[in-house]
Design an enzyme around this catalytic site. Structure first.
Site, short mmCIF file in Angstrom:
data_model
loop_
_atom_site.label_atom_id
_atom_site.label_comp_id
_atom_site.label_asym_id
_atom_site.label_seq_id
_atom_site.Cartn_x
_atom_site.Cartn_y
_atom_site.Cartn_z
N ASP A 188 4.14 -15.29 5.02
CA ASP A 188 4.99 -14.83 6.10
C ASP A 188 5.94 -15.99 6.96
O ASP A 188 6.68 -15.91 6.71
CB ASP A 188 3.71 -14.36 6.93
CG ASP A 188 3.61 -14.17 8.61
OD1 ASP A 188 5.18 -14.10 8.91
OD2 ASP A 188 3.10 -13.82 9.08
N LYS B 5 8.07 -11.85 3.97
CA LYS B 5 8.56 -10.97 4.94
C LYS B 5 9.67 -11.91 5.58
O LYS B 5 9.48 -13.33 5.92
CB LYS B 5 6.84 -11.70 6.38
CG LYS B 5 6.47 -10.16 6.18
CD LYS B 5 5.58 -10.17 8.09
CE LYS B 5 4.44 -9.48 7.82
NZ LYS B 5 3.70 -9.85 8.75
N GLY C 279 -6.74 -12.44 -0.52
CA GLY C 279 -5.49 -11.69 -0.22
C GLY C 279 -5.63 -11.11 -0.96
O GLY C 279 -4.80 -10.98 -1.90
N ASP D 158 -0.81 -13.45 -1.84
CA ASP D 158 -0.48 -11.48 -1.34
C ASP D 158 0.87 -11.84 -0.47
O ASP D 158 1.13 -10.66 -0.70
CB ASP D 158 -1.84 -11.04 -1.03
CG ASP D 158 -1.95 -11.71 0.28
OD1 ASP D 158 -1.71 -13.00 0.75
OD2 ASP D 158 -2.69 -12.29 1.26
N PHE E 192 2.25 -5.91 10.60
CA PHE E 192 1.34 -6.68 10.02
C PHE E 192 1.09 -5.60 8.73
O PHE E 192 0.98 -4.39 9.35
CB PHE E 192 0.39 -6.88 11.16
CG PHE E 192 -0.70 -6.64 10.83
CD1 PHE E 192 -1.43 -8.18 10.24
CD2 PHE E 192 -2.06 -6.37 10.19
CE1 PHE E 192 -2.09 -9.09 10.04
CE2 PHE E 192 -2.95 -6.84 10.02
CZ PHE E 192 -3.54 -8.48 9.62
N VAL E 193 0.80 -5.76 7.84
CA VAL E 193 0.59 -4.73 6.54
C VAL E 193 -1.20 -4.58 6.54
O VAL E 193 -1.58 -6.01 6.44
CB VAL E 193 1.65 -5.13 5.57
CG1 VAL E 193 2.40 -4.17 5.80
CG2 VAL E 193 1.57 -6.12 5.03
N ASP F 39 -6.28 -7.46 4.12
CA ASP F 39 -7.48 -7.34 5.41
C ASP F 39 -6.70 -7.36 6.77
O ASP F 39 -5.75 -7.64 7.54
CB ASP F 39 -8.39 -7.86 5.59
CG ASP F 39 -8.12 -9.64 5.91
OD1 ASP F 39 -7.10 -10.34 6.01
OD2 ASP F 39 -8.75 -9.50 6.84
P1 5GP Z 1 2.43 -17.82 6.11
O1 5GP Z 1 1.23 -19.24 5.69
O2 5GP Z 1 3.65 -17.30 5.68
O3 5GP Z 1 2.22 -17.37 7.33
O4 5GP Z 1 1.37 -16.52 6.08
C1 5GP Z 1 0.54 -16.58 4.35
C2 5GP Z 1 -0.95 -16.11 5.17
O5 5GP Z 1 -0.72 -14.96 6.08
C3 5GP Z 1 -1.31 -15.13 3.74
O6 5GP Z 1 -1.80 -15.37 2.50
C4 5GP Z 1 -1.87 -13.83 4.21
O7 5GP Z 1 -3.52 -14.29 4.29
C5 5GP Z 1 -1.55 -13.51 5.77
N1 5GP Z 1 -0.73 -12.51 5.75
C6 5GP Z 1 0.64 -13.05 6.71
N2 5GP Z 1 0.44 -11.87 6.90
C7 5GP Z 1 -0.29 -10.80 7.33
C8 5GP Z 1 0.06 -9.60 7.12
O8 5GP Z 1 0.69 -8.88 7.40
N3 5GP Z 1 -0.95 -8.94 6.66
C9 5GP Z 1 -2.34 -9.59 6.41
N4 5GP Z 1 -3.47 -8.61 6.44
N5 5GP Z 1 -2.58 -10.68 6.17
C10 5GP Z 1 -1.52 -11.38 6.68
#
Ligand code: 5GP
Length: 184
Positions: free
Chosen positions: A110, A138, A51, A107, A159-160, A166
């Protein structure tokens, strides 16, 4: 501004959220901040695949001091829109980073679990310094607090896609960032 204000991907409707000009201006600002903060230190940017590739490419072009780049890759969501919270390392970095000034480039943060996982890996290599840059954060979804020195945009917990992000591998090529339409 993109004329296409909304689009459909995999049956879901998305509307434009951050247009390319807004993104480019903010990325340039982050590049200038990094150039100032790391002047004289030759940082290495570690991009998190897949990403972050687009953000990283633009960020690096906005940095006007000497810097290097390498990549690591984590397991992804598949086609899910909700973070599984389970992360694996699929590709390790190649560059030796002991004693280096490392900036991890993501990228989106979350839950924060991926960034925490990456930071724990990086610390084991004993870098001289370690910081984190993310295009999107987020804030309402974050479950673990990881220090984020460079944040492009704090966004809603939805979700973006686009600009590298992607939905089941599609949508990465969009120059703008789109957000999923909330259900009525
Ligand atoms: P985390 O471990 O912080 O929950 O998530 C990180 C990863 O989840 C990011 O690097 C990305 O790949 C994916 N991700 C989290 N939220 C989104 C979103 O809204 N859209 C997309 N396309 N990927 C996300």
């Amino acid at each position: 501004m993109n004329e296409n204000q909304s689009l459909t991907l995999r049956g879901d409707t998305f509307r434009i959220y951050l247009d390319r000009k807004t993104i480019q201006e903010r990325v340039a600002e982050l590049g200038r901040m990094i150039s100032t903060d790391y002047d004289g230190r030759k940082p290495i940017l570690i991009g998190v695949l897949n990403g972050a590739f687009m953000f990283l490419a633009d960020l690096m072009r906005s940095i006007d001091i000497e810097c290097e780049v390498d990549f690591l890759k984590l397991s992804s969501y598949g086609v899910e829109k909700i973070s599984s919270g389970v992360v694996h390392e699929l590709k390790k970095i190649d560059a030796p980073i002991e004693g280096r000034h490392v900036i991890v480039v993501e990228d989106i943060v979350d839950t924060g679990l991926s960034m925490q996982f990456i930071m724990d890996i990086m610390k084991k290599y004993r870098p001289a310094s370690l910081s984190a840059a993310t295009l999107l954060h987020k804030t309402a979804a974050t479950r673990v607090e990881v220090p984020l020195q460079y944040v492009g945009f704090k966004i809603k917990n939805l979700f973006v896609i686009g600009y590298g992000l992607d939905y089941g591998q599609l949508g990465r090529n969009l120059p703008d960032i789109y957000i999923i339409e909330e259900e009525e």
